[in-house]
Design a protein around this motif. Sequence first.
Motif, PDB file in Angstrom:
ATOM      1  N   ARG A  92     -35.014  17.808  16.327  1.00 45.59           N
ATOM      2  CA  ARG A  92     -34.193  16.703  15.844  1.00 45.59           C
ATOM      3  C   ARG A  92     -35.122  15.599  15.341  1.00 45.59           C
ATOM      4  NH1 ARG A  92     -28.812  18.303  17.336  1.00 45.59           N
ATOM      5  NH2 ARG A  92     -28.185  16.775  15.774  1.00 45.59           N
TER       6      ARG A  92
ATOM      7  N   ALA B  54     -30.858  16.544  21.985  1.00 49.74           N
ATOM      8  CA  ALA B  54     -31.916  17.530  22.244  1.00 49.74           C
ATOM      9  C   ALA B  54     -31.347  18.912  22.536  1.00 49.74           C
ATOM     10  CB  ALA B  54     -32.797  17.058  23.400  1.00 49.74           C
TER      11      ALA B  54
ATOM     12  N   LYS C 164     -38.478  13.584  22.882  1.00 50.49           N
ATOM     13  CA  LYS C 164     -37.557  14.581  23.428  1.00 50.49           C
ATOM     14  C   LYS C 164     -36.737  15.213  22.312  1.00 50.49           C
ATOM     15  CE  LYS C 164     -34.194  15.274  27.053  1.00 50.49           C
ATOM     16  NZ  LYS C 164     -33.621  14.720  28.271  1.00 50.49           N
ATOM     17  N   ALA C 165     -36.258  14.392  21.395  1.00 44.26           N
ATOM     18  CA  ALA C 165     -35.452  14.888  20.275  1.00 44.26           C
ATOM     19  C   ALA C 165     -36.301  15.733  19.324  1.00 44.26           C
ATOM     20  CB  ALA C 165     -34.816  13.723  19.529  1.00 44.26           C
TER      21      ALA C 165
ATOM     22  N   ASP D 105     -29.956  13.377  25.463  1.00 47.16           N
ATOM     23  CA  ASP D 105     -29.923  14.736  26.020  1.00 47.16           C
ATOM     24  C   ASP D 105     -29.066  15.654  25.156  1.00 47.16           C
ATOM     25  OD1 ASP D 105     -31.532  14.048  28.164  1.00 47.16           O
ATOM     26  OD2 ASP D 105     -29.932  14.106  29.663  1.00 47.16           O
TER      27      ASP D 105
ATOM     28  N   LYS E 221     -39.024  17.345  19.866  1.00 41.76           N
ATOM     29  CA  LYS E 221     -39.460  18.591  20.501  1.00 41.76           C
ATOM     30  C   LYS E 221     -38.425  19.701  20.298  1.00 41.76           C
ATOM     31  CE  LYS E 221     -40.517  20.032  25.179  1.00 41.76           C
ATOM     32  NZ  LYS E 221     -40.674  19.571  26.554  1.00 41.76           N
ATOM     33  N   LYS E 222     -37.173  19.292  20.133  1.00 42.74           N
ATOM     34  CA  LYS E 222     -36.087  20.247  19.933  1.00 42.74           C
ATOM     35  C   LYS E 222     -35.630  20.315  18.469  1.00 42.74           C
ATOM     36  CE  LYS E 222     -35.604  21.385  24.269  1.00 42.74           C
ATOM     37  NZ  LYS E 222     -35.529  22.732  24.773  1.00 42.74           N
TER      38      LYS E 222
END
Length: 116
Positions: free
Chosen positions: A27, A105, A21-22, A102, A24-25
């Motif tokens: 991070r 992200a 998740k991180a 969250d 993908k953004k």
Amino acid sequence: MAGHRIFSMAFAKVYPAYVAKAEKKGRTQAEVDEIIRWQTGYSQAQLDAQIAAGVDFETFFAEAPAMNPARELITGVVCGVRVEAVEDPLMREIRYLDKLVDELAKGKTMGKILRG
């Protein structure tokens, strides 16, 4: 939520989802690890050992060396639930971690994420 199925789920099974998740953004895994270490007090070696051992969420949080008191400043909604209103202490810790990932992200700075 006593006995919720996530309590017995291996932390190592969910950890890659946090990292993905991180990443993908834009991070990094290092930032995810920093968040987890901040919340739990684990060193990087201890965190790596917990992941390698395949401990469940209940054990992961029960064995945390020093839960950060500032984690109680975490507020907001995860999966439609206000994290500060979660009654079960273990579920609240899991939701705190979800909220921190969250925020990472979503592009928040580490200083804000870590309540600095």
